[in-house]
Write a protein that holds these residues in place. Structure first.
Motif, PDB file in Angstrom:
ATOM      1  N   ALA A  96      14.835  25.893 -46.179  1.00 47.86           N
ATOM      2  CA  ALA A  96      15.298  27.198 -45.707  1.00 47.86           C
ATOM      3  C   ALA A  96      14.690  28.322 -46.535  1.00 47.86           C
ATOM      4  O   ALA A  96      14.500  29.441 -46.041  1.00 47.86           O
ATOM      5  CB  ALA A  96      16.819  27.261 -45.762  1.00 47.86           C
ATOM      6  N   GLY A  97      14.364  28.022 -47.777  1.00 49.33           N
ATOM      7  CA  GLY A  97      13.731  29.013 -48.642  1.00 49.33           C
ATOM      8  C   GLY A  97      12.231  29.097 -48.477  1.00 49.33           C
ATOM      9  O   GLY A  97      11.563  29.823 -49.218  1.00 49.33           O
ATOM     10  N   GLY A  98      11.686  28.345 -47.527  1.00 44.06           N
ATOM     11  CA  GLY A  98      10.252  28.409 -47.249  1.00 44.06           C
ATOM     12  C   GLY A  98       9.396  27.520 -48.135  1.00 44.06           C
ATOM     13  O   GLY A  98       8.166  27.669 -48.145  1.00 44.06           O
ATOM     14  N   VAL A  99       9.996  26.580 -48.847  1.00 50.55           N
ATOM     15  CA  VAL A  99       9.253  25.708 -49.748  1.00 50.55           C
ATOM     16  C   VAL A  99       8.802  24.461 -49.000  1.00 50.55           C
ATOM     17  O   VAL A  99       9.605  23.773 -48.366  1.00 50.55           O
ATOM     18  CB  VAL A  99      10.109  25.301 -50.963  1.00 50.55           C
TER      19      VAL A  99
ATOM     20  N   LEU B  45      24.735  26.408 -40.840  1.00 46.88           N
ATOM     21  CA  LEU B  45      23.920  26.970 -41.914  1.00 46.88           C
ATOM     22  C   LEU B  45      22.492  26.433 -41.797  1.00 46.88           C
ATOM     23  O   LEU B  45      22.271  25.213 -41.748  1.00 46.88           O
ATOM     24  CB  LEU B  45      24.496  26.589 -43.278  1.00 46.88           C
ATOM     25  N   ALA B  46      21.513  27.323 -41.727  1.00 51.38           N
ATOM     26  CA  ALA B  46      20.111  26.902 -41.667  1.00 51.38           C
ATOM     27  C   ALA B  46      19.720  26.271 -42.992  1.00 51.38           C
ATOM     28  O   ALA B  46      19.947  26.859 -44.053  1.00 51.38           O
ATOM     29  CB  ALA B  46      19.219  28.094 -41.358  1.00 51.38           C
ATOM     30  N   TRP B  47      19.141  25.068 -42.924  1.00 51.49           N
ATOM     31  CA  TRP B  47      18.773  24.393 -44.179  1.00 51.49           C
ATOM     32  C   TRP B  47      17.311  23.950 -44.206  1.00 51.49           C
ATOM     33  O   TRP B  47      16.809  23.555 -45.249  1.00 51.49           O
ATOM     34  CB  TRP B  47      19.697  23.215 -44.450  1.00 51.49           C
ATOM     35  N   ALA B  48      16.620  24.054 -43.095  1.00 51.44           N
ATOM     36  CA  ALA B  48      15.203  23.673 -43.072  1.00 51.44           C
ATOM     37  C   ALA B  48      14.582  24.120 -41.761  1.00 51.44           C
ATOM     38  O   ALA B  48      15.283  24.505 -40.813  1.00 51.44           O
ATOM     39  CB  ALA B  48      15.046  22.164 -43.236  1.00 51.44           C
ATOM     40  N   THR B  49      13.260  24.047 -41.719  1.00 52.53           N
ATOM     41  CA  THR B  49      12.512  24.311 -40.488  1.00 52.53           C
ATOM     42  C   THR B  49      11.499  23.193 -40.297  1.00 52.53           C
ATOM     43  O   THR B  49      10.764  22.860 -41.233  1.00 52.53           O
ATOM     44  CB  THR B  49      11.781  25.663 -40.540  1.00 52.53           C
ATOM     45  N   ARG B  50      11.474  22.615 -39.099  1.00 51.54           N
ATOM     46  CA  ARG B  50      10.480  21.596 -38.775  1.00 51.54           C
ATOM     47  C   ARG B  50       9.525  22.157 -37.739  1.00 51.54           C
ATOM     48  O   ARG B  50       9.917  22.912 -36.848  1.00 51.54           O
ATOM     49  CB  ARG B  50      11.141  20.320 -38.257  1.00 51.54           C
ATOM     50  N   THR B  51       8.241  21.810 -37.868  1.00 51.40           N
ATOM     51  CA  THR B  51       7.228  22.305 -36.948  1.00 51.40           C
ATOM     52  C   THR B  51       6.439  21.118 -36.398  1.00 51.40           C
ATOM     53  O   THR B  51       5.650  20.507 -37.119  1.00 51.40           O
ATOM     54  CB  THR B  51       6.272  23.287 -37.650  1.00 51.40           C
ATOM     55  N   PRO B  52       6.644  20.767 -35.126  1.00 46.84           N
ATOM     56  CA  PRO B  52       5.922  19.640 -34.541  1.00 46.84           C
ATOM     57  C   PRO B  52       4.508  20.029 -34.134  1.00 46.84           C
ATOM     58  O   PRO B  52       4.044  21.144 -34.401  1.00 46.84           O
ATOM     59  CB  PRO B  52       6.771  19.283 -33.322  1.00 46.84           C
ATOM     60  N   ARG B  53       3.829  19.121 -33.466  1.00 51.03           N
ATOM     61  CA  ARG B  53       2.440  19.316 -33.064  1.00 51.03           C
ATOM     62  C   ARG B  53       2.256  20.566 -32.207  1.00 51.03           C
ATOM     63  O   ARG B  53       1.219  21.236 -32.274  1.00 51.03           O
ATOM     64  CB  ARG B  53       1.972  18.070 -32.301  1.00 51.03           C
ATOM     65  N   SER B  54       3.281  20.908 -31.426  1.00 53.38           N
ATOM     66  CA  SER B  54       3.187  22.075 -30.545  1.00 53.38           C
ATOM     67  C   SER B  54       3.083  23.380 -31.314  1.00 53.38           C
ATOM     68  O   SER B  54       2.651  24.401 -30.770  1.00 53.38           O
ATOM     69  CB  SER B  54       4.407  22.132 -29.621  1.00 53.38           C
ATOM     70  N   GLY B  55       3.499  23.365 -32.578  1.00 46.66           N
ATOM     71  CA  GLY B  55       3.474  24.587 -33.380  1.00 46.66           C
ATOM     72  C   GLY B  55       4.730  25.427 -33.248  1.00 46.66           C
ATOM     73  O   GLY B  55       4.853  26.461 -33.910  1.00 46.66           O
TER      74      GLY B  55
END
Length: 405
Positions: free
Chosen positions: A353-356, A261-271
Motif C-alpha cells: 500500500a505504501g508503494g514498495v 483497508l487497502a494493503w497492496a496493489t497487484r498488476t496482472p499482464r493486462s496492466g
C-alpha cells in the motif's frame, strides 16, 4: 503460491544405472508436449508481456531440442528449469510429477524422512537442509539444518523420484565444515505436520506458528483470537513459510486490520492495477483483534509470508522481528502439465500500500535478530519479539497513568 521454493522432501531409491541414455519415442512425444505447454504458458500468461527482456523465441530454439532428448524426468525438468531461470523470477518453476505428487499430499500421512530442503541456485543439484523434523528418520541419522545435500553423486537420491516406504535411500551430504557424509536412510510413513499450531505455554503470550497459508487459516486464526484475552500478546511465526493462498493472507490481515483497508496493489499482464483491501475473512471474529502483535520472519519467509508482515508493518499494527525476507513476492498460479508435473508462474506484479515493491528486496525487520551461538538452545528471535511486546505494553501503561494537565 510458491511451491518450488521450499518443500518437505520424501525420498526414494536411486535410479537404475542401466537406464537407457536415449529416450523412447513415447518419451520424446511427452517431452514435446510438456515443453511446448511450459513455453506457451510463459509466452501468453506471464505477468510481464516483455518477459523481462528475454527473447523467448530464442529460448525455444535453444532448449526445445535438449528437452526432447531428455531420457527421464530429471533431465527434462532440469532443461525446463534452465529455461525458466532466464526470467530471474523465484516464482517461475516447473516441478516434476514426483514432486507434484508430494505437494498434493503434504497434509496427508506419507512416506518421508523429515527434511525440508531449499535449492542452492549457485550449485545445480545441491540443496540446503533448512529443517529436520523431530522424531524422523533424518534426525535419527544425524542430519542437521545447514547441511548441504548433493543429488549429483553416483547412486544418490534426487527429487524427481517417488518415495517407496521402507526402501533404503542414499543421501550424500556435507556439514557446515565441508565434511562429506554418505548416509543411508529408510523412509517411513509419518503423520502430516499441521499447517497451523498454537503454543500457549508462556504466560500472557500466544505463539501462533503458520507453516503455510493453506485453506482454513483465517477461520483457525479467528478461533484462536476469540479464545484469548485482549491483553495476550500475539506472536505470528512465519519463519520458513513458503507462502500459499492470497485469500488466506487477506483473511489473516483481516484479523488485525479494519475492513476495506487497502494493503497492496497487484498488476496482472493486462496492466490494470487492482487494489487489494481487507475483506474481513477472520472466521467468526466480529472485529479486528486488539492484541499487540509481533511477526517472526527469516530469509526463508516467502511470498504471502512477506506481503503479510509488510502490510502489518506499514499499518503500524505489528513489530516485525528476525531477518530480511526472501524477496519472492510476485503473485503466482499453478498449471498442471501433461505428464503430471506442475508449472508455477507469476501472473501479477505486487507492491505494498505504501508503494514498495518487495520482489528482490524483501521485508526489512523492525528488529534484527543477533547472531546466535549454535551451541545455545535458544530461540533469540522469539525472545526478542516477546521482549519488544512487553516493552510496548509498559509504555502504553505509563501513558495511561500519566496525569492530564
Amino acid at each position: 503460491r510458491d511451491p518450488g521454493a521450499v518443500r518437505e522432501a520424501s525420498f526414494a531409491a536411486a535410479p537404475d544405472a542401466s537406464a537407457p541414455a536415449r529416450p523412447s519415442r513415447e518419451r520424446v512425444r511427452m517431452n514435446q508436449r510438456v515443453f511446448d505447454r511450459v513455453w506457451s504458458e510463459v509466452r501468453g500468461q506471464y505477468y510481464d508481456p516483455g518477459l523481462h527482456g528475454v527473447d523467448w523465441n530464442a529460448a525455444r530454439r535453444t532448449y526445445r531440442p535438449e528437452a526432447l532428448a531428455a531420457p527421464d524426468d530429471r533431465a527434462l525438468y532440469r532443461v525446463l528449469g534452465d529455461m525458466l531461470a532466464l526470467l530471474d523470477d523465484d516464482h517461475a518453476g516447473a516441478s516434476a510429477p514426483a514432486v507434484a505428487r508430494r505437494l498434493d499430499t503434504v497434509r496427508e500421512p506419507r512416506p518421508a524422512i523429515g527434511v525440508t530442503l531449499r535449492r542452492d541456485p549457485g550449485q545445480p543439484g545441491v540443496y540446503v537442509v533448512e529443517r529436520v523434523r523431530e522424531d524422523s528418520p533424518a534426525q535419527a541419522a544425524g542430519v542437521a539444518a545447514g547441511w548441504r545435500l548433493d543429488t549429483t553423486a553416483p547412486g544418490a537420491w534426487f527429487p524427481e523420484l517417488d518415495v517407496v516406504e521402507g526402501q533404503v535411500v542414499t543421501l550424500v551430504l556435507a556439514d557446515p565444515d565441508g565434511a562429506r557424509r554418505t548416509l543411508t536412510v529408510t523412509p517411513r510413513i509419518m503423520p502430516p505436520r499441521p499447517a497451523f499450531t498454537a503454543d500457549l505455554s508462556r504466560s500472557g503470550v500466544a505463539v501462533l506458528r503458520i507453516d503455510a497459508f493453506d485453506l482454513g487459516l483465517g477461520d483457525w486464526m479467528g478461533r484462536q483470537l476469540a479464545s484469548l484475552p485482549s491483553d495476550t500478546d500475539i506472536v505470528l511465526d512465519l519463519r520458513g513459510n513458503p507462502g500459499g493462498r492470497l485469500l488466506e493472507a487477506d483473511a489473516l490481515l483481516s484479523c488485525f486490520l479494519p475492513r476495506d483497508l487497502a494493503w497492496a496493489t497487484r498488476t496482472p499482464r493486462s496492466g490494470r492495477a487492482i487494489v487489494l483491501k481487507t475483506a474481513g475473512g477472520c472466521g467468526d471474529l466480529d472485529a479486528p483483534a486488539p492484541n499487540d502483535v509481533a511477526v517472526l520472519v527469516d530469509a526463508n519467509s516467502r511470498s504471502a509470508a512477506e506481503l503479510t508482515p509488510a502490510a502489518l508493518q506499514e499499518a503500524g499494527r505489528a513489530v516485525v522481528v528476525g531477518e530480511q525476507t526472501a524477496g519472492a513476492v510476485l503473485i503466482s498460479q499453478d498449471t498442471a502439465l501433461p505428464d503430471g508435473g506442475r508449472l508455477s508462474l507469476s501472473r501479477s506484479d505486487f507492491v505494498t500500500a505504501g508503494g514498495v515493491r518487495l520482489e528482490k528486496r524483501g521485508v526489512t525487520p523492525d528488529l534484527t535478530t543477533p547472531l546466535a551461538d549454535e551451541a545455545a538452545d535458544q530461540d533469540l528471535a522469539l525472545e526478542l519479539a516477546i521482549s519488544a511486546l512487553a516493552r510496548a505494553a509498559e509504555g502504553q501503561a505509563r501513558v495511561a497513568q500519566a496525569p492530564s494537565l
